[in-house]
Each structure stands twice: as structure tokens, then as C-alpha cells.
Scaffold this motif. Structure first.
Motif, PDB file in Angstrom:
ATOM      1  N   SER A  95       0.810  -1.221   0.000  1.00  0.00           N
ATOM      2  CA  SER A  95       0.000   0.000   0.000  1.00  0.00           C
ATOM      3  C   SER A  95       0.845   1.273   0.000  1.00  0.00           C
ATOM      4  O   SER A  95       0.309   2.359  -0.244  1.00  0.00           O
ATOM      5  N   LEU A  96       2.135   1.155   0.259  1.00  0.00           N
ATOM      6  CA  LEU A  96       3.004   2.336   0.349  1.00  0.00           C
ATOM      7  C   LEU A  96       3.448   2.803  -1.030  1.00  0.00           C
ATOM      8  O   LEU A  96       3.654   1.999  -1.938  1.00  0.00           O
ATOM      9  N   SER A  97       3.638   4.097  -1.135  1.00  0.00           N
ATOM     10  CA  SER A  97       4.213   4.658  -2.356  1.00  0.00           C
ATOM     11  C   SER A  97       5.728   4.430  -2.331  1.00  0.00           C
ATOM     12  O   SER A  97       6.304   4.057  -1.292  1.00  0.00           O
ATOM     13  N   LEU A  98       6.381   4.662  -3.453  1.00  0.00           N
ATOM     14  CA  LEU A  98       7.835   4.498  -3.519  1.00  0.00           C
ATOM     15  C   LEU A  98       8.526   5.405  -2.507  1.00  0.00           C
ATOM     16  O   LEU A  98       9.444   4.982  -1.807  1.00  0.00           O
ATOM     17  N   ARG A  99       8.060   6.639  -2.393  1.00  0.00           N
ATOM     18  CA  ARG A  99       8.652   7.581  -1.432  1.00  0.00           C
ATOM     19  C   ARG A  99       8.485   7.072   0.007  1.00  0.00           C
ATOM     20  O   ARG A  99       9.409   7.140   0.809  1.00  0.00           O
ATOM     21  N   GLU A 100       7.299   6.560   0.331  1.00  0.00           N
ATOM     22  CA  GLU A 100       7.051   6.044   1.669  1.00  0.00           C
ATOM     23  C   GLU A 100       7.917   4.812   1.956  1.00  0.00           C
ATOM     24  O   GLU A 100       8.437   4.656   3.065  1.00  0.00           O
ATOM     25  N   LYS A 101       8.101   3.958   0.961  1.00  0.00           N
ATOM     26  CA  LYS A 101       8.952   2.788   1.137  1.00  0.00           C
ATOM     27  C   LYS A 101      10.390   3.207   1.427  1.00  0.00           C
ATOM     28  O   LYS A 101      11.045   2.631   2.300  1.00  0.00           O
TER      29      LYS A 101
END
Length: 108
Positions: A95-101
Motif C-alpha cells: 500500500s506504500l508509495s515508492l517515497r514512503e517505502k
């Protein structure tokens, strides 16, 4: 990623990586140290697992012992709660975006 509210998961991305490997059939090996836990080592696929991660999984009931060697090495796999934690973690990660990952990897 946790099914326990307000649980502090150490190094969340690395913890999820450990859960993934155990879920694929790798065994977490626990080489016990002293009676107080000092000197205990955990390995997975020949690599050492951070003590904070291993202790979190052990204390949370996410691991189950399946065997013990003659030398006292404990062979651990995921318990039912551990499988639930892994599944929840995989859904959370997806569910995370690339930035959040990247933030989770870098900041924990």
C-alpha cells in the motif's frame, strides 16, 4: 504492519524481510548464549538477524520452535500469529508509495 496497536516494530523493512524469508521456508536458527540471553545469536540463511528483530518476534509469539539440534540450536518458523503478521505486513508494504517505502527503509 502489526496486529497489536501501538507496537514498536524495529527496523520495519528489515523485519518484513525476515518474515518473508521465514515464510518461504527458511528457518531462523537460535544459538543460545547465557541464561540471561546475553550472547544469543539468531541466523537466517547464514546471515545474522539483528537481536532487536529476533527478540521482537520471539517475545511477540510470532515464532514457533519446530526442533532442537543435539548442540542446542533451536530451529524456529512462523507461528500462526507470525503468518498473520507477515500477511498484514505484505499488504501494508504494497500500500506504500515508492517515497514512503524509501522513508521506511532509511528511517526505520
Amino acid at each position: 504492519m502489526s496486529d497489536k496497536p501501538n507496537a514498536i516494530i524495529p527496523a520495519r523493512a528489515e523485519t518484513l524481510g525476515v518474515l518473508r524469508l521465514i515464510g518461504r521456508g527458511e528457518l531462523l536458527l537460535m544459538l543460545e548464549g547465557d541464561a540471561d540471553g546475553y550472547g544469543t545469536r539468531w541466523t537466517l540463511g547464514g546471515q545474522q538477524v539483528q537481536p532487536a528483530i529476533a527478540r521482537y518476534l520471539m517475545d511477540g509469539g510470532y515464532l514457533a520452535e519446530i526442533a532442537r539440534s543435539e548442540l542446542g540450536v533451536r530451529r524456529l518458523t512462523l507461528s500462526a500469529a507470525g503468518k498473520t503478521l507477515r500477511d498484514n505486513g505484505l499488504r501494508w508494504w504494497a500500500s506504500l508509495s515508492l517515497r514512503e517505502k524509501l522513508e521506511v527503509i532509511v528511517l526505520g
